[in-house]
Design an enzyme around this catalytic site. Structure first.
Site, PDB file in Angstrom:
ATOM      1  N   ARG A   1      -9.399  -3.884  13.123  1.00  0.00           N
ATOM      2  CA  ARG A   1      -9.530  -3.401  15.347  1.00  0.00           C
ATOM      3  C   ARG A   1      -8.979  -5.617  15.633  1.00  0.00           C
ATOM      4  O   ARG A   1      -8.766  -5.122  16.143  1.00  0.00           O
ATOM      5  CB  ARG A   1      -9.776  -2.381  15.422  1.00  0.00           C
ATOM      6  CG  ARG A   1      -9.142  -1.236  15.233  1.00  0.00           C
ATOM      7  CD  ARG A   1     -10.110   0.406  15.905  1.00  0.00           C
ATOM      8  NE  ARG A   1     -11.268   0.013  14.669  1.00  0.00           N
ATOM      9  CZ  ARG A   1     -12.567   0.175  14.349  1.00  0.00           C
ATOM     10  NH1 ARG A   1     -12.197   1.228  15.571  1.00  0.00           N
ATOM     11  NH2 ARG A   1     -13.663   0.519  13.740  1.00  0.00           N
TER      12      ARG A   1
ATOM     13  N   GLY B   1     -14.917  -2.236   7.916  1.00  0.00           N
ATOM     14  CA  GLY B   1     -15.464  -1.520   9.579  1.00  0.00           C
ATOM     15  C   GLY B   1     -16.205  -1.927  10.252  1.00  0.00           C
ATOM     16  O   GLY B   1     -16.986  -2.372   9.426  1.00  0.00           O
TER      17      GLY B   1
ATOM     18  N   GLN C   1       0.962  -1.137  -0.170  1.00  0.00           N
ATOM     19  CA  GLN C   1       0.253  -0.224   0.252  1.00  0.00           C
ATOM     20  C   GLN C   1       0.820   1.071  -0.444  1.00  0.00           C
ATOM     21  O   GLN C   1       1.493   1.557   0.588  1.00  0.00           O
ATOM     22  CB  GLN C   1      -1.052   0.106   0.813  1.00  0.00           C
ATOM     23  CG  GLN C   1      -2.015   1.190   1.045  1.00  0.00           C
ATOM     24  CD  GLN C   1      -2.474   0.757   2.366  1.00  0.00           C
ATOM     25  OE1 GLN C   1      -2.365   1.812   3.316  1.00  0.00           O
ATOM     26  NE2 GLN C   1      -3.690   0.563   2.009  1.00  0.00           N
TER      27      GLN C   1
ATOM     28  N   LYS D   1      -8.019   1.733  -1.731  1.00  0.00           N
ATOM     29  CA  LYS D   1      -9.273   1.903  -0.177  1.00  0.00           C
ATOM     30  C   LYS D   1      -9.105   3.321  -0.178  1.00  0.00           C
ATOM     31  O   LYS D   1      -8.578   4.429   0.114  1.00  0.00           O
ATOM     32  CB  LYS D   1      -8.056   1.426   0.611  1.00  0.00           C
ATOM     33  CG  LYS D   1      -8.868   0.700   2.392  1.00  0.00           C
ATOM     34  CD  LYS D   1      -8.517  -0.001   2.998  1.00  0.00           C
ATOM     35  CE  LYS D   1      -9.305  -0.425   3.805  1.00  0.00           C
ATOM     36  NZ  LYS D   1      -8.184   0.784   5.347  1.00  0.00           N
TER      37      LYS D   1
ATOM     38  N   CYS E   1      -7.050   7.195   4.252  1.00  0.00           N
ATOM     39  CA  CYS E   1      -6.370   8.152   5.219  1.00  0.00           C
ATOM     40  C   CYS E   1      -7.193   8.666   6.135  1.00  0.00           C
ATOM     41  O   CYS E   1      -7.068  10.027   5.928  1.00  0.00           O
ATOM     42  CB  CYS E   1      -5.113   7.293   5.873  1.00  0.00           C
ATOM     43  SG  CYS E   1      -4.231   7.859   7.219  1.00  0.00           S
TER      44      CYS E   1
HETATM   45  C1  LIG Z   1      -3.377   1.688  14.351  1.00  0.00           C
HETATM   46  C2  LIG Z   1      -3.890   1.284  13.215  1.00  0.00           C
HETATM   47  C3  LIG Z   1      -3.351   1.418  11.942  1.00  0.00           C
HETATM   48  C4  LIG Z   1      -4.166   1.759  10.617  1.00  0.00           C
HETATM   49  N1  LIG Z   1      -3.215   1.602   9.578  1.00  0.00           N
HETATM   50  C5  LIG Z   1      -3.782   1.841   8.152  1.00  0.00           C
HETATM   51  C6  LIG Z   1      -2.801   1.883   6.948  1.00  0.00           C
HETATM   52  O1  LIG Z   1      -1.807   2.424   6.791  1.00  0.00           O
HETATM   53  N2  LIG Z   1      -3.246   1.549   5.668  1.00  0.00           N
HETATM   54  C7  LIG Z   1      -5.203   0.785   5.377  1.00  0.00           C
HETATM   55  O2  LIG Z   1      -5.506   1.611   4.235  1.00  0.00           O
HETATM   56  N3  LIG Z   1      -5.572   1.458   6.295  1.00  0.00           N
HETATM   57  C8  LIG Z   1      -4.905   1.678   8.035  1.00  0.00           C
HETATM   58  N4  LIG Z   1      -5.741   1.830   8.998  1.00  0.00           N
HETATM   59  C9  LIG Z   1      -7.642   1.691   8.893  1.00  0.00           C
HETATM   60  C10 LIG Z   1      -7.577   0.345   8.932  1.00  0.00           C
HETATM   61  O3  LIG Z   1      -7.230  -0.833   7.695  1.00  0.00           O
HETATM   62  C11 LIG Z   1      -9.977   0.040   8.280  1.00  0.00           C
HETATM   63  O4  LIG Z   1      -9.624   1.163   7.433  1.00  0.00           O
HETATM   64  C12 LIG Z   1     -10.309  -0.026   9.701  1.00  0.00           C
HETATM   65  O5  LIG Z   1      -9.375   0.322  10.890  1.00  0.00           O
HETATM   66  C13 LIG Z   1     -11.853  -0.065  10.088  1.00  0.00           C
HETATM   67  O6  LIG Z   1     -11.604  -1.533  10.140  1.00  0.00           O
HETATM   68  P1  LIG Z   1     -12.022  -2.000  11.501  1.00  0.00           P
HETATM   69  O7  LIG Z   1     -13.384  -1.968  12.100  1.00  0.00           O
HETATM   70  O8  LIG Z   1     -12.144  -3.536  10.723  1.00  0.00           O
HETATM   71  O9  LIG Z   1     -11.057  -1.707  12.468  1.00  0.00           O
HETATM   72  C14 LIG Z   1      -5.491   1.609  10.443  1.00  0.00           C
HETATM   73  C15 LIG Z   1      -6.343   0.810  11.625  1.00  0.00           C
HETATM   74  C16 LIG Z   1      -5.828   1.619  12.773  1.00  0.00           C
HETATM   75  C17 LIG Z   1      -6.841   1.121  14.061  1.00  0.00           C
END
Ligand SMILES: Cc1cc2nc3c(=O)[nH]c(=O)nc-3n(C[C@H](O)[C@H](O)[C@H](O)COP(=O)(O)O)c2cc1C
Length: 316
Positions: free
Chosen positions: A221, A197, A65, A135, A96
């Protein structure tokens, strides 16, 4: 499902993360993994730390990515990311929400400049011969929910898959992800759509897939400290329940993750990472607060081994 030309047998995607955790999750059922985002500009400058983040893991299809907002820089960054990592596809971060990134027009900032985002997708597509995915979120804020127009433009520009996190940039990680919105994206596109999400367990995964009609899901998460969630989701898809391994076996996997992290980044960084991840592995374990306190000051691999041994001895 196919990402461009790549056949994906198991469309359970681990959200972008580091090599050690990707390695563990790929072994435990994640069919696709993605590296944590790296700056296209930093790649061009030859930044060594950035290049290290792109290490491809074994055991799954793996995407690299990248983020940025200049089509030429992103195109060259994508080529370098592939040369460095040997990854299977390029994923462009358009989701992001961090102010430093989004306010500079990178990450979710690209949702405010859809024409530029489309230019980036076509520039990257022309520069590499692997699939290119993006994304994104639902939009900048609730007054600017442009996900339908935006994702259509990305498809038209050549994107091979879109992953949609069902929140706006303004929501960060709060509130509830809107799976119905993701369903609308799925209904209008021809390329695979991945829902992201709030997928918290097997039941939620099945519900999300049904509600959105998405081709796959991405889990973030809820994987922290629980790489077994992929087994749980696979079982739920078969209509079965899943029992996680016992604490001793779970801690053995945690220790393996920290050893991989040491191998990758050295002891100091591995211990800083372990301070977060070890506590997550103890989530829901009764009487673990004493050990969670100890985990906040892990400094050496020996500290990790000692706490792991005590946890297995004292807790269930
Ligand atoms: C600590 C942390 C780091 C993340 N780093 C990235 C990243 O580098 N690239 C990205 O596309 N999303 C990143 N995300 C977002 C996640 O990919 C995801 O979109 C978001 O956490 C929602 O999904 P979830 O509810 O399953 O956590 C990050 C999220 C967290 C909490």
């Amino acid at each position: 499902m196919k990402i461009g030309t790549i056949e994906i047998e198991n469309p359970l995607i681990l959200a972008p993360t580091d090599w050690a955790f990707r390695t563990i999750c790929a072994r435990l059922g994640a069919g696709v993994t993605v590296t944590e985002m790296v700056s296209s500009r930093a790649l061009i400058y030859g930044d060594k730390k950035t290049a290290k983040l792109l290490k491809k893991n074994e055991g799954s299809v793996c995407g690299a990515q990248i983020f940025g907002n200049d089509p030429a820089v992103m195109a060259r960054g994508a080529q370098l990311a592939l040369e460095i990592s040997g990854c299977d596809f390029i994923d462009i971060n358009m989701g992001c929400p961090m102010p430093k990134i989004a306010n500079s027009g990178d990450g979710c900032g690209l949702m405010r400049t859809p024409e530029l985002a489309a230019e980036i997708v076509s520039a990257v597509k022309n520069a590499v011969d692997v699939p290119v995915t993006i994304k994104c979120r639902l939009g900048w804020d609730k007054g600017n929910l442009n996900f339908l127009d935006f994702t259509k433009r990305m498809e038209d520009a050549g994107a091979d898959m879109v992953t949609v996190h069902g929140r706006t940039r303004a929501m960060l990680y709060s509130g509830v992800a809107d799976w119905d919105a993701i369903g609308k994206v799925k209904a209008q596109l021809h390329i695979p759509v991945i829902a992201n999400g709030d997928i918290t367990d097997g039941e939620a995964a099945v519900k999300c897939l049904k509600r959105t009609g998405a081709d796959g899901i991405m889990v973030g998460r809820s994987t922290f400290g629980d790489p077994w969630i992929f087994q749980e989701i696979l079982a739920a898809q078969r209509g079965e329940s899943y029992t996680r391994p016992c604490l001793a076996d779970r801690i053995a996997v945690a220790v393996e993750q920290f050893q991989l992290s040491e191998q990758d980044h050295g002891e100091h960084v591995a211990c800083l990472e372990a301070r977060k991840h070890f506590a997550w592995y103890l989530r829901g374990v009764s009487h673990s607060s004493y050990y969670k306190n100890q985990i906040t000051s892990l400094n050496t691999m020996e500290d990790i081994y000692r706490v792991a041994k005590d946890v297995v001895r004292d807790l269930k």
